[in-house]
Scaffold this active site. Structure first.
Site, PDB file in Angstrom:
ATOM      1  N   ARG A 133      -2.859   0.854   2.382  1.00  0.00           N
ATOM      2  CA  ARG A 133      -1.482   1.199   2.770  1.00  0.00           C
ATOM      3  C   ARG A 133      -0.558  -0.004   2.655  1.00  0.00           C
ATOM      4  NH1 ARG A 133      -3.534   3.071   8.562  1.00  0.00           N
ATOM      5  NH2 ARG A 133      -5.341   3.482   7.248  1.00  0.00           N
TER       6      ARG A 133
ATOM      7  N   ASP B 140     -12.452   1.441  -5.322  1.00  0.00           N
ATOM      8  CA  ASP B 140     -11.242   1.512  -4.499  1.00  0.00           C
ATOM      9  C   ASP B 140      -9.964   1.310  -5.328  1.00  0.00           C
ATOM     10  OD1 ASP B 140     -10.389   2.130  -1.928  1.00  0.00           O
ATOM     11  OD2 ASP B 140     -10.287   0.037  -1.284  1.00  0.00           O
TER      12      ASP B 140
ATOM     13  N   LYS C   2      -3.227   2.911  -5.843  1.00  0.00           N
ATOM     14  CA  LYS C   2      -3.929   1.839  -5.118  1.00  0.00           C
ATOM     15  C   LYS C   2      -4.948   1.178  -6.035  1.00  0.00           C
ATOM     16  CE  LYS C   2      -7.221   1.084  -1.297  1.00  0.00           C
ATOM     17  NZ  LYS C   2      -7.829   1.639  -0.056  1.00  0.00           N
TER      18      LYS C   2
ATOM     19  N   ASP D  88     -13.201  -3.529  -2.148  1.00  0.00           N
ATOM     20  CA  ASP D  88     -12.775  -3.539  -0.749  1.00  0.00           C
ATOM     21  C   ASP D  88     -13.951  -3.901   0.151  1.00  0.00           C
ATOM     22  OD1 ASP D  88     -11.567  -3.217   1.676  1.00  0.00           O
ATOM     23  OD2 ASP D  88     -11.325  -1.024   1.544  1.00  0.00           O
TER      24      ASP D  88
ATOM     25  N   LYS E 126     -16.572  -4.639   6.274  1.00  0.00           N
ATOM     26  CA  LYS E 126     -17.243  -3.332   6.300  1.00  0.00           C
ATOM     27  C   LYS E 126     -18.748  -3.516   6.529  1.00  0.00           C
ATOM     28  CE  LYS E 126     -14.271  -0.691   3.134  1.00  0.00           C
ATOM     29  NZ  LYS E 126     -13.896   0.366   4.087  1.00  0.00           N
TER      30      LYS E 126
ATOM     31  N   GLU F 197      -6.147  -1.929   4.130  1.00  0.00           N
ATOM     32  CA  GLU F 197      -5.387  -2.748   3.181  1.00  0.00           C
ATOM     33  C   GLU F 197      -4.659  -1.902   2.137  1.00  0.00           C
ATOM     34  OE1 GLU F 197      -8.447  -1.919   2.765  1.00  0.00           O
ATOM     35  OE2 GLU F 197      -8.385  -1.262   0.674  1.00  0.00           O
TER      36      GLU F 197
ATOM     37  N   ASP G  28      -9.106  -4.077   7.006  1.00  0.00           N
ATOM     38  CA  ASP G  28      -9.713  -3.047   6.153  1.00  0.00           C
ATOM     39  C   ASP G  28      -8.733  -1.905   5.872  1.00  0.00           C
ATOM     40  OD1 ASP G  28     -11.625  -1.815   4.635  1.00  0.00           O
ATOM     41  OD2 ASP G  28     -12.828  -1.096   6.331  1.00  0.00           O
TER      42      ASP G  28
HETATM   43  N1  BES Z   1     -10.981   2.060   0.878  1.00  0.00           N
HETATM   44  C1  BES Z   1     -11.089   2.456   2.232  1.00  0.00           C
HETATM   45  C2  BES Z   1     -11.156   3.969   2.406  1.00  0.00           C
HETATM   46  C3  BES Z   1     -12.369   4.674   1.827  1.00  0.00           C
HETATM   47  C4  BES Z   1     -13.460   4.950   2.608  1.00  0.00           C
HETATM   48  C5  BES Z   1     -12.350   5.111   0.514  1.00  0.00           C
HETATM   49  C6  BES Z   1     -14.533   5.631   2.081  1.00  0.00           C
HETATM   50  C7  BES Z   1     -13.421   5.774  -0.017  1.00  0.00           C
HETATM   51  C8  BES Z   1     -14.507   6.043   0.758  1.00  0.00           C
HETATM   52  C9  BES Z   1      -9.882   1.958   3.039  1.00  0.00           C
HETATM   53  O1  BES Z   1      -9.326   0.782   2.605  1.00  0.00           O
HETATM   54  C10 BES Z   1     -10.353   1.733   4.436  1.00  0.00           C
HETATM   55  O2  BES Z   1     -11.201   0.917   4.616  1.00  0.00           O
HETATM   56  N2  BES Z   1      -9.792   2.481   5.378  1.00  0.00           N
HETATM   57  C11 BES Z   1     -10.185   2.363   6.727  1.00  0.00           C
HETATM   58  C12 BES Z   1      -8.948   2.466   7.587  1.00  0.00           C
HETATM   59  C13 BES Z   1      -9.186   2.166   9.036  1.00  0.00           C
HETATM   60  C14 BES Z   1      -9.504   0.710   9.216  1.00  0.00           C
HETATM   61  C15 BES Z   1      -7.951   2.547   9.799  1.00  0.00           C
HETATM   62  C16 BES Z   1     -11.135   3.522   7.036  1.00  0.00           C
HETATM   63  O3  BES Z   1     -10.920   4.626   6.549  1.00  0.00           O
HETATM   64  O4  BES Z   1     -12.108   3.281   7.741  1.00  0.00           O
HETATM   65 ZN    ZN Z   2      -9.596   0.333   0.558  1.00  0.00          ZN
HETATM   66 ZN    ZN Z   3     -10.283  -0.943   3.439  1.00  0.00          ZN
END
Ligand code: BES
Ligand code: ZN
Ligand code: ZN
Length: 504
Positions: free
Chosen positions: A359, A296, A273, A278, A285, A357, A355
């Site tokens: 996947r 990220d 990834k 992000d 966020k 993104e 968010d």
């Molecule tokens: N990059 C984030 C995940 C993340 C969070 C990495 C904290 C490192 C530290 C990812 O893209 C994300 O935002 N995931 C969301 C998914 C949700 C919207 C289903 C999350 O984990 O909140």
């Molecule tokens: Zn992310």
């Molecule tokens: Zn994200």
């Protein structure tokens, strides 16, 4: 902004006696509970008139894992200081213990402005660890401890360690240690390269900057390199990567690096990834800790380093690194919640939360990797905040569709001294990503967040054996790991290299 490239440690292996080596700090060791150390530590203790045993008796040195007490030798041996690295309980001894012991000692030496360090082959001959494994682990530990994320400071930075010399009495062992140390050096340098990239702020590292860096390194190593720009990405049908990249003024890239030493045999597709920042996109966020989202792209940085390491090690396994790169921003042409996107694999996805993104870009890259000949897929991603909640910053969660590949990953991680733990991918979780209007949606609600994210990825790998590593917690040290600096960890570069070596 000037980025100061730190010089890194030079590694040497010498035949000799630890009590005769001249250096700023000599690292010996001690197991927890040992009161009268033998071997090199015992020899140094005798040369110091029993100072180490006296400090143990006084309870000031305990041998606890990561402990790194510094003793001044006052000229009794040519080493100016001795560091008694704690190895922890002998029953728990592992590669990881050597990493922690050496890394902690190197950090202690650095604080004292030591430039020339000498060390022994910690743990060689104990609990199944041979000379080679010890040599590799010692070098890796030194690089783990040496890395500092302060390369953007304009004021004076800490003094650098110049040399690490491994001292071994036996000439045959020293010879084999030399080769293993050289391998460890390649892996550890690459691990720290990944940490440097993760450390780079997003204003300094856009998707195209990352792509250029990958291209530069591929050329230097003679790796086959393919870079798709945003036009080619869109034209060739990478709908999800296009959708994620379109909210940013800095367009996406797809980079593929190939290491092809063999005509036939398995091809390991490493997919990382690469979100250079992000923001969450329109599903923005919260401001708190958003700065950490410059990291990220840790998955892409890890697969880039891994492929570079296996190329330098000349590992006779075919492997390719796939790096989908994008900046997730809420610009005027950003993807909206509710948008339905056609993917590279031909399926349709309803975007509920922009968010989620990671996947999305991985789905297109995994489908492309499978189509372009990867026989085994391993993806690495800072994918879910829920993984940080589940396993913290100590353990990488792994999920997959194939028992054999899963066991290989676990064994590789164990060998590499990195922690992984498997989570289930039962079919029932698929329910959570059902969409009323498309083949699936991109989030599965709060329950089992890391699992539903992996279920989404699973849709795009077909029958290809695949394992997913969620490094959201383990790619960044918040201070939980005292043996390394706060910041990027370089996880799981070592595991990926070990996996490719295992396939050889
Ligand atoms: N990059 C984030 C995940 C993340 C969070 C990495 C904290 C490192 C530290 C990812 O893209 C994300 O935002 N995931 C969301 C998914 C949700 C919207 C289903 C999350 O984990 O909140
Ligand atoms: Zn992310
Ligand atoms: Zn994200």
């Amino acid at each position: 902004m000037t980025h100061f490239r730190r010089p890194t440690i030079q590694i040497k292996v010498r035949v000799g006696d630890v009590t005769e080596v001249e250096c700023d700090a000599l690292i010996v060791n001690l197991f927890d509970g040992v009161t009268h150390p033998g071997g090199a530590t015992g020899a140094v203790d005798r040369a110091l008139g029993g100072q180490i045993t006296a400090l143990i008796a006084a309870g000031e040195i305990k041998g606890k894992l990561g402990e790194a007490p510094v003793i001044h030798t006052a000229g009794r041996i040519p080493a100016a200081r001795v560091i008694v690295a704690g190895l922890g309980k002998s029953a728990d001894f592992s590669v990881e213990a050597v990493h922690k012991a050496v890394a902690s000692s190197v950090r202690a030496a650095k604080k004292k402005a030591c430039r020339r360090i000498a060390t022994i082959l910690h743990g060689a001959g104990i609990a199944g660890m041979n000379t080679d494994r010890s040599a590799q682990a010692v070098v890796e530990g030194a690089f783990i401890g040496d890395f500092d994320p302060d390369s953007y400071k304009t004021s004076e930075r800490e003094k650098e360690i110049e040399f690490l010399t491994i001292i071994e009495r036996d000439a045959d062992k020293a010879r084999s240690a030399k080769q293993a140390a050289a391998a460890g050096e390649i892996i550890a340098r690459e691990m720290n390269q990944a940490r440097s990239l993760v450390n780079m702020p997003a204003n300094e590292l856009s998707p195209s900057d990352f792509a250029k860096e990958a291209q530069r390194r591929a050329e230097a190593l003679g790796l086959d390199c393919e870079v798709l720009d945003e036009k080619q990405i869109e034209k060739q049908g990478f709908g999800l990567l296009t959708a994620v990249g379109r909210g940013s003024a800095r367009p996406p890239r797809l980079v593929v690096l190939r290491h092809q030493p063999r005509k036939r045999g398995p091809v390991i597709g490493l997919v990382g990834k690469g979100i250079t920042f992000d923001s969450g996109g329109l599903s923005l966020k919260p401001a708190e800790n958003m700065e950490l989202m410059k990291g990220d792209m840790a998955g892409a940085a890890a697969v880039l380093s891994a492929i570079c390491a296996i190329a330098q090690l000349k590992v006779p396994t075919n492997a390719a690194a796939f790096m989908p790169l994008a900046e997730n921003m809420p610009g005027g042409s950003a993807t909206r919640p509710g948008d339905v996107i056609k993917t590279y694999a031909g399926k349709s996805v309803e975007i509920i939360n922009t968010d989620a993104e990671g996947r999305l870009i991985l789905a297109d890259a995994l489908a492309y990797a499978a189509k372009s000949g990867a026989t085994h897929l391993v993806d690495v991603a800072t994918l879910t905040g829920a993984m940080v909640i589940a396993l913290g910053r100590i353990t990488t969660g792994v999920l997959g569709n194939n028992r054999d590949l899963m066991e290989r990953i676990k064994a590789a991680a164990e060998k590499a001294g990195e922690r992984v733990w498997e989570m289930p991918l039962f079919d029932e979780y698929r329910e959570q990503i059902k969409s009323p209007i498309a083949d699936m949606k991109n989030i599965g609600g709060r329950p089992a967040g890391p699992i539903t994210a992996a279920m989404f990825l699973k849709e795009f790998v077909g029958d290809t054996p695949w394992v997913h590593l969620d490094i959201a917690g383990t790619s960044w040290n918040e201070g939980d790991l005292s043996y390394m600096a706060k910041g990027p960890t370089g996880v799981p570069v070592r595991t990926l290299v070990e996996l490719c070596r295992d396939f050889a």
